[in-house]
Motif scaffolding. Structure first.
Motif, short mmCIF file in Angstrom:
data_model
loop_
_atom_site.label_atom_id
_atom_site.label_comp_id
_atom_site.label_asym_id
_atom_site.label_seq_id
_atom_site.Cartn_x
_atom_site.Cartn_y
_atom_site.Cartn_z
N LEU A 255 35.19 40.02 29.77
CA LEU A 255 36.48 39.52 30.26
C LEU A 255 37.15 40.59 31.11
O LEU A 255 38.19 41.15 30.73
N PRO A 256 36.60 40.90 32.27
CA PRO A 256 37.20 41.95 33.11
C PRO A 256 38.58 41.52 33.59
O PRO A 256 38.86 40.33 33.78
N THR A 257 39.44 42.51 33.80
CA THR A 257 40.81 42.22 34.25
C THR A 257 41.05 42.71 35.68
O THR A 257 42.18 42.70 36.15
N ASP B 123 37.43 45.74 40.18
CA ASP B 123 36.72 47.02 39.96
C ASP B 123 35.97 47.00 38.64
O ASP B 123 34.89 47.61 38.52
N ALA B 124 36.51 46.33 37.66
CA ALA B 124 35.82 46.23 36.37
C ALA B 124 34.69 45.20 36.41
O ALA B 124 33.73 45.29 35.64
N LEU B 125 34.81 44.23 37.30
CA LEU B 125 33.80 43.17 37.38
C LEU B 125 32.50 43.65 38.04
O LEU B 125 31.40 43.34 37.56
N TRP B 126 32.62 44.41 39.14
CA TRP B 126 31.43 44.71 39.93
C TRP B 126 30.30 45.34 39.13
O TRP B 126 29.13 44.90 39.26
N PRO B 127 30.53 46.37 38.31
CA PRO B 127 29.40 46.95 37.58
C PRO B 127 28.71 45.95 36.65
O PRO B 127 27.50 46.04 36.42
N GLU C 188 35.89 32.82 51.21
CA GLU C 188 35.87 34.29 51.23
C GLU C 188 34.92 34.75 50.12
O GLU C 188 35.21 34.56 48.94
N LEU C 189 33.77 35.32 50.52
CA LEU C 189 32.77 35.79 49.56
C LEU C 189 32.87 37.30 49.47
O LEU C 189 32.87 38.00 50.49
N ALA C 190 32.94 37.81 48.25
CA ALA C 190 33.19 39.24 48.07
C ALA C 190 32.14 39.86 47.15
O ALA C 190 31.65 39.23 46.21
N SER C 191 31.80 41.09 47.46
CA SER C 191 30.96 41.90 46.59
C SER C 191 31.59 43.29 46.54
O SER C 191 32.59 43.55 47.20
N GLN C 192 30.98 44.18 45.76
CA GLN C 192 31.53 45.53 45.69
C GLN C 192 31.50 46.20 47.06
O GLN C 192 32.36 47.02 47.38
N ALA C 193 30.52 45.84 47.88
CA ALA C 193 30.33 46.55 49.15
C ALA C 193 31.08 45.92 50.32
O ALA C 193 31.44 46.61 51.27
N SER C 194 31.30 44.60 50.28
CA SER C 194 31.84 43.97 51.48
C SER C 194 32.47 42.62 51.16
O SER C 194 32.33 42.09 50.05
#
Length: 277
Positions: free
Chosen positions: A6-8, A11-15, A130-136
């Motif tokens: 349950l990330p908040t 930044d906590a989700l990506w890993p 809008e598609l998001a990843s840690q990098a872009s």
């Protein structure tokens, strides 16, 4: 036992998404059914506690909707009611109030069902995802996002972050209608979303999107091009309906035959005559 995260924050989700078996869950009304049926074990990463993925905002002529915004929140939004009644009408016909309290707009999109009720509305309105990843972050038109039933262009480690919808002109007609085997709580046999602008009785611009009549939601550009510049009359709609019947590629299943779906899709277009000035 399956782990649930349950990330908040993003930044906590990506890993967590580095795990190739991790599954992203928004409302879970579709995913949980599939998990029980066949999907392999792996952690679930819930998006509901990430504020950046929730809410409705307006900037200029664009409405931005966080992917984890629930369908009930959409119905309660004054911005949706005022600017995007087409989307509101589609949401209102999706499931029960209990389902809408849990289900999210992003979940309905990523399930990628040709019968997804919000999809025809988003296609007709020209939404961009809008598609998001840690990098872009990248923007993809909703028409290019879904490649087949249950298939999307999402890459590993990527999520649907938001839906951006351009506001139609204030005088635009926004129309949604869905046919099912019963009047409520039914998966659509066919549905139509339309957004059109009139100049007097003449159609200046029109977009048409049909659900449940092809492997993905279908923009019927043949009918759009034929109607543009013509009067909104029963005769012209009947001509365009013939183009719809040719363009759709429905299947037969437990809800309806392909021939019935083709006829219903054409009939739904004829209902636009009710908007004739």
């Amino acid at each position: 036992m399956r782990r649930v995260h349950l990330p908040t924050s993003l930044d906590a989700l990506w890993p967590l998404l580095d795990d190739p078996q991790a599954r992203v869950m928004a409302g879970g009304t579709d995913l949980l059914v599939r998990l029980r049926a066949s999907l392999p074990a792996g952690p679930i990463c819930c998006l509901e506690r990430i504020p950046a993925l929730r809410g409705v905002s307006v900037s200029g002529r664009i409405v931005r909707i966080g992917s984890a915004t629930t369908l009930t929140e959409l119905l309660e939004s004054e911005d949706i009611a005022a600017g995007l009644p087409l989307l509101g009408a589609a949401v209102r016909q999706l499931g029960s109030p209990l389902v809408r309290n849990q289900a999210t707009l992003g979940g309905n999109i990523c399930t990628a069902s040709p019968a997804g009720d919000t999809l025809p509305a988003l296609y007709a309105l020209g939404a961009t995802l809008e598609l998001a990843s840690q990098a872009s972050t990248r923007a993809v038109p909703v028409e290019n996002f879904i490649t087949g039933p249950g298939r999307t262009v999402l890459r590993p480690g990527e999520i649907l972050a938001a839906v951006c919808v351009p506001l139609p002109d204030s005088g635009a007609i926004q129309h949604f209608e869905k046919m099912g085997r019963r009047r409520a709580l039914a998966i659509s046999v066919a549905s139509l979303a339309a957004c059109l602008e009139l100049d007097g009785g003449r159609i200046r611009r029109i977009s048409l999107a049909l659900g449940s009549v092809a492997p993905t939601v279908l923009r019927c550009r043949e009918a759009e091009e034929w109607l543009a510049g013509r009067e909104l009359t029963a005769d012209n709609l009947t001509q365009a309906a013939e183009l719809v019947q040719v363009a759709v590629h429905p299947v037969s299943d437990v809800r309806a035959t392909a021939d019935y779906r083709r006829q219903v899709a054409a009939n739904l277009l004829l209902r636009l005559e009710a908007h004739r000035p």
